[in-house]
Design an enzyme around this catalytic site. Structure first.
Site, PDB file in Angstrom:
ATOM      1  N   SER A  78       0.896  -0.616   0.216  1.00 17.78           N
ATOM      2  CA  SER A  78      -0.479  -0.125   0.032  1.00 17.78           C
ATOM      3  C   SER A  78       1.166   1.217   0.191  1.00 17.78           C
ATOM      4  O   SER A  78       1.902   1.385   0.166  1.00 17.78           O
ATOM      5  CB  SER A  78      -1.013  -0.101   1.211  1.00 17.78           C
ATOM      6  OG  SER A  78      -1.797  -1.013   1.073  1.00 17.78           O
TER       7      SER A  78
HETATM    8  C1  LIG Z   1      -3.240  -4.172  -0.110  1.00 20.63           C
HETATM    9  S1  LIG Z   1      -2.470  -5.848   0.147  1.00 20.63           S
HETATM   10  C2  LIG Z   1      -1.649  -5.732   1.603  1.00 20.63           C
HETATM   11  C3  LIG Z   1      -0.825  -4.412   2.061  1.00 20.63           C
HETATM   12  C4  LIG Z   1       0.258  -4.778   2.737  1.00 20.63           C
HETATM   13  N1  LIG Z   1      -0.757  -4.682   4.726  1.00 20.63           N
HETATM   14  C5  LIG Z   1       1.059  -3.617   3.112  1.00 20.63           C
HETATM   15  O1  LIG Z   1       2.256  -3.744   4.179  1.00 20.63           O
HETATM   16  O2  LIG Z   1       1.343  -2.664   2.527  1.00 20.63           O
HETATM   17  C6  LIG Z   1      -3.852  -6.366   0.197  1.00 20.63           C
HETATM   18  C7  LIG Z   1      -3.493  -7.640   0.349  1.00 20.63           C
HETATM   19  O3  LIG Z   1      -4.587  -8.424   0.873  1.00 20.63           O
HETATM   20  C8  LIG Z   1      -4.946  -9.942   0.497  1.00 20.63           C
HETATM   21  N2  LIG Z   1      -5.805 -10.927   0.845  1.00 20.63           N
HETATM   22  C9  LIG Z   1      -7.046 -10.656  -0.121  1.00 20.63           C
HETATM   23  N3  LIG Z   1      -7.808 -11.162   0.229  1.00 20.63           N
HETATM   24  C10 LIG Z   1      -7.421 -12.117   1.236  1.00 20.63           C
HETATM   25  C11 LIG Z   1      -8.394 -12.627   2.627  1.00 20.63           C
HETATM   26  N4  LIG Z   1      -9.353 -13.532   2.146  1.00 20.63           N
HETATM   27  N5  LIG Z   1      -7.247 -13.573   3.976  1.00 20.63           N
HETATM   28  C12 LIG Z   1      -6.436 -12.577   3.853  1.00 20.63           C
HETATM   29  N6  LIG Z   1      -5.414 -11.991   3.400  1.00 20.63           N
HETATM   30  C13 LIG Z   1      -5.810 -11.667   1.317  1.00 20.63           C
HETATM   31  C14 LIG Z   1      -4.172 -10.349  -0.651  1.00 20.63           C
HETATM   32  O4  LIG Z   1      -2.832 -11.208  -1.195  1.00 20.63           O
HETATM   33  C15 LIG Z   1      -3.010  -8.875  -0.694  1.00 20.63           C
HETATM   34  O5  LIG Z   1      -1.557  -9.337  -0.549  1.00 20.63           O
END
Ligand SMILES: C[S@@+](CC[C@H](N)C(=O)[O-])C[C@H]1O[C@@H](n2cnc3c(N)ncnc32)[C@H](O)[C@@H]1O
Length: 409
Positions: A78
């Site tokens: 992000s």
């Molecule tokens: C925007 S990214 C996270 C960014 C992160 N927190 C950072 O350090 O910048 C969103 C993440 O959510 C994950 N995601 C999507 N659905 C999910 C779920 N049901 N449970 C866990 N993770 C999930 C995706 O694989 C993706 O890697």
């Protein structure tokens, strides 16, 4: 080494971090000294080795790391600004037990800095590629009190609860019950919650079985996968290549797309509200009022080329609130005034009843101005099945696990 003549020198790296932090402070995304210190410390460029270092420290840039077969981005690191906003919303204190849903490594590193040696961070991602990268990065950072799990975060992290804070970093359309149950009473859940098409990162405080909002901000996040997957549908009303115009539906009734396409070809009708907006003023509270007050208000998504060609007068990546009534529709817009810093809000409509729908939308803009300008909505979350008479008055958004309410003072 102290020189900054090479791109990867420590001096350059620290300068980029300082510059990023300056932006976070100026935009009030980072406000508390401990959050500022964490952002000044973590070498976030190490999580994405292939990416130009300056991009890693661009406060507004998300680094997309995965896109699905349909072209939708599904994983990213992000943007620093949104990470800082969410971390401030969470109010993380030393010694806390914090769950992050959606990993990437960087945000978990900031959280680990904030909980200190006596706290713990658990970060969960559904995608093993993501958790592998996060694990490597957090190991390289030398943190001992962070656990990376590969799992569907819709179930929380049952082996590690209760949590003082849960921070969701993926767009959610619902609040799964485990998130509430695994949070201490008085604990904070920060979540990018999509409500009728628009996503806001909302800080909720747990009060027994319900959640009560304590601040929110518009944002964009990749959509959730797994048990919580709930994508929006688009009803296309103009499909010329490169100029597509559609309505994003999020629980809204399926419109008669053919009738609306015909309406778009009809002359445009306008109505103006007399309500002014300053050049730097956001529409976000107005839009939340409109979505509270009007039943059938999907978001219009138009390609920039459609706007350039004059098919529609407004376009925004977040979507433009659009009131649909059968064969006619109207969307909110602004027009210039003699004062270059003041814009008048209004609506543009199309269709056999375009003028009527346009005036209805303008009437709600005026109601917002008269009765709610300066107010902040309350957003609350109740378990699914809670009877209507136990909910606050206002808009109710029903999802599988929760009833989300938007009410106004
Ligand atoms: C925007 S990214 C996270 C960014 C992160 N927190 C950072 O350090 O910048 C969103 C993440 O959510 C994950 N995601 C999507 N659905 C999910 C779920 N049901 N449970 C866990 N993770 C999930 C995706 O694989 C993706 O890697």
């Amino acid at each position: 080494m102290t020189t900054d003549s090479t791109h990867n020198s420590p001096a350059n790296e620290q300068q980029l971090r300082d510059e990023m932090v300056r932006h976070l402070i100026e935009t009030r995304a980072a406000r508390s000294p401990r959050v500022v210190d964490a952002f000044r410390k973590v070498p976030r460029h190490l999580v994405a080795p292939g990416v130009e270092m300056a991009k890693s420290y661009d406060a507004e840039a998300a680094l997309i790391t995965k896109t699905d077969d349909t072209g939708v981005d599904i994983s990213s690191v992000s943007a620093p600004r949104i990470q800082a906003v969410q971390i401030e919303q969470a109010d993380v204190q030393p010694g806390m037990n914090v769950l992050e849903i959606g990993s990437g490594g960087v945000n978990a590193a900031y959280l680990t800095e904030l909980v200190g040696d006596h706290g713990r961070v658990v970060t969960v991602d559904i995608d093993p590629d993501v958790t592998r990268r996060a694990k490597d990065f957090l190991k390289e950072m030398g943190y001992r009190n962070v656990t990376v799990l590969t799992a569907d975060g819709g179930s929380g992290a049952v082996d590690f609860h209760p949590f003082d804070r849960i921070i969701v970093t993926v767009q959610a359309a619902d609040i799964p019950t485990p998130w509430v149950h695994q949070l201490n009473t008085g604990g904070r859940l920060v979540v990018p919650l999509r409500m009728r098409g628009m996503t806001r990162t909302i800080a909720f405080v747990r009060d027994d079985h319900r959640l009560i909002s304590d601040g929110f901000e518009l944002c964009g996040f990749v959509p959730m996968q797994g048990s919580g997957e709930n994508r929006m549908h688009v009803a296309v009303i103009h499909d010329a290549e490169g100029e597509e115009i559609g309505l994003r539906l999020d629980g809204h009734p399926q419109p008669d797309a053919k009738a609306l396409a015909a309406a778009l070809a009809m002359p445009r009708q306008a109505a103006w509200s007399g309500v002014m907006l300053a050049g730097d003023e956001s529409n976000e509270h107005l839009d939340l009022w409109l979505t509270t007050a009007l039943d059938n208000l999907p978001l219009m998504a138009a390609k920039p080329a459609a706007r350039r060609r004059g098919l529609v007068a407004s376009a925004s990546p977040l979507g433009i609130p659009t009131l649909v009534d059968g064969d006619s529709f109207a969307y909110r817009t602004v027009r210039r005034t003699a004062d270059p810093d003041r814009f008048e809000l209004g609506a543009l409509g199309h269709g056999p009843r375009g003028q009527q729908v346009t005036e209805r939308l303008v009437a709600e803009i005026q109601t917002w101005h008269r009765e709610h300008r300066g107010d902040r909505a309350h957003i609350e979350v109740y378990p699914a099945g809670t009877p209507d008479d136990q909910l606050p008055a206002g808009r109710v958004i029903d999802r599988l696990h929760s009833r989300v309410t938007i009410s106004w003072p």
